[in-house]
Enzyme design. Sequence first.
Site, short mmCIF file in Angstrom:
data_model
loop_
_atom_site.label_atom_id
_atom_site.label_comp_id
_atom_site.label_asym_id
_atom_site.label_seq_id
_atom_site.Cartn_x
_atom_site.Cartn_y
_atom_site.Cartn_z
N ARG A 103 -4.04 -10.68 3.46
CA ARG A 103 -4.22 -10.61 2.00
C ARG A 103 -2.96 -9.96 1.41
NH1 ARG A 103 -6.23 -7.17 -2.01
NH2 ARG A 103 -7.49 -8.23 -3.60
N LYS B 47 0.82 -1.21 0.00
CA LYS B 47 0.00 0.00 0.00
C LYS B 47 0.86 1.27 0.00
CE LYS B 47 -4.11 -1.88 -0.11
NZ LYS B 47 -5.06 -2.01 0.99
#
Length: 262
Positions: A242, A207
Site C-alpha cells: 500500500r 511513515k
Amino acid sequence: MGILNVTPDSFSDGGKYCSPDAALAHAQNMVSEGADIIDIGGESTRPGSEPVSEREQLARIIPVIKTLRTHLPANVMLSVDTTRSRVAQEALAAGANMLNDISAGRDDPDMFTVAAKAGVPIALMHMRGKPKNMQDNPEYEDVVEEVLKFLVERAEVAKAAGVASENIIIDPGIGFGKRKEHNLRLIRELSRFVATGYKVLLGASRKRFMGAICGETRPMELVGATIATTVLGVSAGVTMFRVHDVKANRQAADVTAAVLQM
C-alpha cells in the site's frame, strides 16, 4: 495498492483528492504507473486523528467509488478503507470489491459478515489502541509474536464468520501503535507473517519512523525509504504493498522479484 485519501486531513496528502474529478485523475495516474488496486479512504487514521461519522465517510467516498468504477478498467480493484460495516456495504454496492479494516473487525463485528456475504477480500490490520492514542507510549514484550498472534486470531474469527481463507489478508500495521524499533523488527521478520499462508499487505509508505532514521520531516521526501521497505517485503514473500508513490515502488518490486526468480 495505490493510496487515494479523500480526506481533508491525512498525514501526507490530505485535501488533495476530495472531489471525484481530482480523485479520478489521481487514480488513473496510479493505474498507469502500475497500481492493481486503488485503496479509497474517507477517514484519516494518522496518529492523533479523531473518528469520522459513517454519514461523513459515505459522503466522501461513494461519489468517488462510482466515478472510479465507471472510468477505470474493470480489472482494477477498488478497496474501501473503513472499520464500519455500513460504510463497507454501501461502498461494495457502489462498485468497490475489497475491504481494508485497520481494526481487523474489532470496531464492528458485522464487517466480517459483509465480507463473507459479498465474497470479497478483506485486509485485517494490527493496531495497538485507536488512531487518537495509538502512539501514546506503545510497549510490547515481543512485538513480532504479539502482532502475529493477534492477526492469526482475527483471521480465525473472520473464517468463523464465513470469510474464505483465500480472501483474508493480514497487515502487521506498520506505524500503528508502534515505536521505530517495533516497526523495524516487524519489517525484518515479514517472512514469519508470509509463513502463515495468508496474503500479507505491507503499508509503510512515507511513515514517520523512516523520517527519524533519515533525518527527514517531510513525508513526500520519503520515497527512497519506502522503496527500501518494498524491496525487503518482496524478498520476504509479501505480495501486496500500500503506497503513495506507485511508479517507483512498482519498479522496485518488479526488479526485486525478477532477481529472486533467476
